[in-house]
Enzyme design. Structure first.
Site, mmCIF file in Angstrom:
data_model
loop_
_atom_site.group_PDB
_atom_site.id
_atom_site.type_symbol
_atom_site.label_atom_id
_atom_site.label_comp_id
_atom_site.label_asym_id
_atom_site.label_seq_id
_atom_site.Cartn_x
_atom_site.Cartn_y
_atom_site.Cartn_z
ATOM 1 N N ARG A 105 24.072 50.867 13.670
ATOM 2 C CA ARG A 105 23.414 49.715 13.071
ATOM 3 C C ARG A 105 23.671 49.725 11.565
ATOM 4 N NH1 ARG A 105 19.908 52.332 16.587
ATOM 5 N NH2 ARG A 105 19.232 51.110 18.401
ATOM 6 N N LYS B 290 16.497 54.074 14.671
ATOM 7 C CA LYS B 290 15.207 53.394 14.761
ATOM 8 C C LYS B 290 14.119 54.352 15.201
ATOM 9 C CE LYS B 290 15.122 49.301 16.652
ATOM 10 N NZ LYS B 290 15.323 48.202 17.621
ATOM 11 N N HIS C 68 25.967 43.334 13.278
ATOM 12 C CA HIS C 68 25.706 43.668 14.681
ATOM 13 C C HIS C 68 26.870 43.261 15.585
ATOM 14 C CE1 HIS C 68 22.086 45.673 15.916
ATOM 15 N NE2 HIS C 68 22.132 45.121 17.102
ATOM 16 N N ARG D 14 28.855 46.215 16.213
ATOM 17 C CA ARG D 14 28.187 47.066 17.207
ATOM 18 C C ARG D 14 28.482 46.541 18.611
ATOM 19 N NH1 ARG D 14 23.994 50.862 17.739
ATOM 20 N NH2 ARG D 14 22.296 50.340 19.162
ATOM 21 N N HIS E 24 20.596 53.701 22.642
ATOM 22 C CA HIS E 24 19.638 52.888 23.397
ATOM 23 C C HIS E 24 18.717 53.786 24.211
ATOM 24 C CE1 HIS E 24 22.262 48.988 23.419
ATOM 25 N NE2 HIS E 24 21.546 49.102 22.338
ATOM 26 N N TYR F 268 26.227 44.385 28.016
ATOM 27 C CA TYR F 268 27.649 44.428 27.687
ATOM 28 C C TYR F 268 28.528 44.377 28.935
ATOM 29 C CZ TYR F 268 25.964 45.597 23.073
ATOM 30 O OH TYR F 268 25.305 45.542 21.866
#
Length: 300
Positions: free
Chosen positions: A150, A174, A246, A249, A272, A281
């Protein structure tokens, strides 16, 4: 906004920034969503958060639709308020979460936008140059594409986080979660060249900080700075539209899956928590396959 609401909001914002380690942009959206809800409370004559009940949540949901917010915006606002009440409940500041059972609107899933491989080549070609800023831009683009991190993770990379021997970067993600990401020899060469020559020159011998990427004045590069640089690259590459960090990414994940990577590996590389976040994806790659088939099969 009365003193109680202001105090609770301040505590929640502090929690989001310190404990959850959310980005400045995320925290700003949460604040705006909650301030909008506080305005609704004032309109309805609700003086305290303890007075908010489930029907109030239903009414607020209706008001949002009347104001013609998109489904995504409504879902985000309800999620923000639900998280706020969850925090207050945890801190024993309210007795219940009136938004816990409020159903959110179903959203139409949008396929993530990504660059095709020839478009990535155009972007890298646009970074060619002998000057210090070009070297910095090459290193930045290589790292974002090679790792899929990110933009918030990228600007927080410090020199000590990079291991050139094993071609890994220690990333702080995160929610204060940490992980190791990999990069290849293209990124390794670009970052080495940038660190040995361009970074020192851009810092002018004045700045003293450990961050890998710096701006033209030598200070740490910001998230807005990354967006500005990437939009400059796409303009120089003569590609249409704007680039969001993004997208790189999304491109990282899509290209890995297109070349045979398994979903679990991509999940780990992206950081994730849930596999469902990564599964979007697979829809992108299937759509790519469909378009290729329709374009090239003689009887499609």
């Amino acid at each position: 906004m009365n003193g109680e609401l202001s105090g609770y909001l301040h505590s929640f914002m502090e929690y989001m920034q310190v404990e959850k380690n959310f980005s400045t942009y995320t925290v700003r959206y949460y604040r705006q969503d909650l301030e909008d809800f506080f305005a609704f409370m004032s309109e309805q004559g609700i003086a305290s958060l303890d007075e908010v009940v489930y029907p109030d949540g239903r009414l607020y949901l209706t008001k949002l639709y009347e104001r013609q917010y998109s489904r995504a915006s409504v879902a985000r606002k309800i999620s923000s308020i639900r998280s706020f009440f969850k925090f207050l409940l945890r801190e024993h500041l309210v007795k219940e979460n009136p938004f816990a059972l409020l159903s959110q609107p179903k959203q139409h899933k949008r396929l993530p936008k990504f660059f095709y491989e020839d478009e990535m080549e155009q972007l890298f070609h646009a970074c060619e140059g002998e000057d210090d800023l070009s070297a910095r831009n090459r290193a930045l683009l290589e790292i974002l594409y090679a790792t899929g991190i990110r933009v918030s993770e990228c600007v927080n990379i410090q020199l000590q986080d990079i291991d050139f021997e094993f071609e890994t970067i220690h990333v702080k993600g995160k929610g204060s979660k940490e992980r190791i990401v990999l990069f290849g020899h293209f990124a390794s060469n670009a970052v080495s060249d940038y660190m040995e020559h361009a970074r020192k020159a851009l810092m002018h011998g004045k700045e003293r900080h450990p961050y890998l990427f710096v701006n033209a004045r030598g200070g740490p590069l910001t998230e807005n700075g990354v967006r500005y640089i990437l939009n400059g690259i796409i303009k120089k590459a003569a590609l249409t539209g704007k680039i969001h960090p993004h997208m790189l990414r999304h491109t990282f994940a899509t290209h890995l899956l297109n070349h045979g990577a398994d979903l679990r590996t991509v999940q780990d590389l992206l950081g994730h928590e849930s596999l469902s976040s990564t599964q979007v994806y697979t829809h992108v790659t299937k759509e790519h396959l469909r378009q290729t088939y329709m374009s090239f099969h003689p009887r499609a």
